[in-house]
Design an enzyme around this catalytic site. Structure first.
Site, PDB file in Angstrom:
ATOM      1  N   CYS A  36       0.809  -1.227   0.000  1.00 46.09           N
ATOM      2  CA  CYS A  36       0.000   0.000   0.000  1.00 46.09           C
ATOM      3  C   CYS A  36       0.838   1.271   0.000  1.00 46.09           C
ATOM      4  O   CYS A  36       0.289   2.363  -0.138  1.00 46.09           O
ATOM      5  CB  CYS A  36      -0.914   0.020   1.225  1.00 46.09           C
ATOM      6  SG  CYS A  36       0.031  -0.023   2.755  1.00 46.09           S
ATOM      7  N   ASP A  38       2.395   2.514   2.553  1.00 49.68           N
ATOM      8  CA  ASP A  38       2.390   3.169   3.863  1.00 49.68           C
ATOM      9  C   ASP A  38       3.684   2.860   4.620  1.00 49.68           C
ATOM     10  O   ASP A  38       4.406   1.934   4.276  1.00 49.68           O
ATOM     11  CB  ASP A  38       1.183   2.686   4.686  1.00 49.68           C
ATOM     12  CG  ASP A  38      -0.119   3.213   4.125  1.00 49.68           C
ATOM     13  OD1 ASP A  38      -0.071   4.232   3.414  1.00 49.68           O
ATOM     14  OD2 ASP A  38      -1.166   2.608   4.384  1.00 49.68           O
ATOM     15  N   CYS A  63      -2.633   3.632   7.537  1.00 49.82           N
ATOM     16  CA  CYS A  63      -4.085   3.634   7.670  1.00 49.82           C
ATOM     17  C   CYS A  63      -4.511   3.406   9.127  1.00 49.82           C
ATOM     18  O   CYS A  63      -3.670   3.254  10.015  1.00 49.82           O
ATOM     19  CB  CYS A  63      -4.633   2.505   6.814  1.00 49.82           C
ATOM     20  SG  CYS A  63      -4.104   0.914   7.452  1.00 49.82           S
ATOM     21  N   CYS A 107      -1.165  -4.688   7.383  1.00 47.28           N
ATOM     22  CA  CYS A 107      -0.874  -3.522   8.235  1.00 47.28           C
ATOM     23  C   CYS A 107      -0.249  -3.985   9.552  1.00 47.28           C
ATOM     24  O   CYS A 107       0.643  -3.319  10.090  1.00 47.28           O
ATOM     25  CB  CYS A 107      -2.146  -2.734   8.517  1.00 47.28           C
ATOM     26  SG  CYS A 107      -3.202  -2.525   7.076  1.00 47.28           S
TER      27      CYS A 107
HETATM   28 FE1  FES Z   1      -1.270   0.546   4.384  1.00 49.60          FE
HETATM   29 FE2  FES Z   1      -2.775  -0.391   6.261  1.00 49.60          FE
HETATM   30  S1  FES Z   1      -3.363  -0.029   4.205  1.00 49.60           S
HETATM   31  S2  FES Z   1      -0.676   0.010   6.363  1.00 49.60           S
END
Ligand code: FES
Length: 213
Positions: A36, A38, A63, A107
């Protein structure tokens, strides 16, 4: 429709524990998630005698699940010895939170991977490694896994941004195919340094931006 999160996930998301940064940490690690884009950063304070985590904080660029898992993972790790904290896995974090939606399990993996890397960094710096593998190009590339370009959310390795790696007598040079004035040059340099400087036999890290503007 209510959000498909357990009450505990929502509670940790709204009131995250241990959020922020630690001044003067004994170890840190930033981990990016290729699924993602992140990121999460973990800060550790460790009692060197007992090898116990006395304080831990995290910053999240992710997120709600990432924030909730950062919160629960730091709660689980605080007060544990390094060996105990190494055993914390994403399944434990997931169970503690009452189960994440399957699409959000990565995540929890991200938060746990960051914790494990911060512990590994501490071990490199404090002579605690069971096996001292000399740093070479292969080790460097392995350590650069999941370094994310904040602009694109893609891994720098997968995006072929690492143009060259050279290792010579404790000095590591990484060349990136990005221009020196790249918007996220500083952030990328810091993250690459954070990955490589803790290595037990590395004394100097140079990150060169050799792409054209
Ligand atoms: Fe990226 Fe949760 S969607 S860490």
């Amino acid at each position: 429709m209510p959000l498909p999160y357990s009450e505990k996930v929502l509670e940790h998301f709204m009131h995250p524990r241990n959020i922020g940064r630690l001044e003067d940490p004994d170890a840190t690690a930033t981990m990016g998630n290729p699924a993602c884009g992140d990121m999460i950063k973990i800060y550790l304070k460790v009692d060197g005698q007992e090898k116990r985590i006395t304080d831990i904080k995290f910053e999240s660029y992710g997120c709600a699940s990432n924030i909730a898992t950062g919160s629960i993972v730091t709660e689980l790790a605080k007060g544990k010895t390094l060996e105990e904290a190494k055993k914390i896995g994403w399944k434990e974090a997931d169970a503690e939170l009452g189960g994440l939606p399957p699409v959000k399990v990565h995540c929890a993996v991200l938060a746990v991977d960051a914790l494990h890397m911060a512990i590994e960094n501490y071990e490199h710096q404090h002579g605690l490694l069971k096996e001292k593998v000399p740093t070479d190009e292969k080790v460097v590339l392995k350590r650069l896994k999941h370094v994310i370009n904040p602009k694109t959310g893609r891994e720098i390795l997968q995006a072929n941004l690492v143009k060259a790696v050279a290792v010579d007598s404790g000095r590591v040079r990484v060349e990136l195919a990005l221009p020196p004035d790249y918007q996220f040059a500083k952030a990328l340099e810091e993250e690459i340094r954070e990955r490589l400087e803790p290595l037990w036999d590395v004394e100097q890290v140079e990150v060169a931006f050799v792409g054209e503007s």
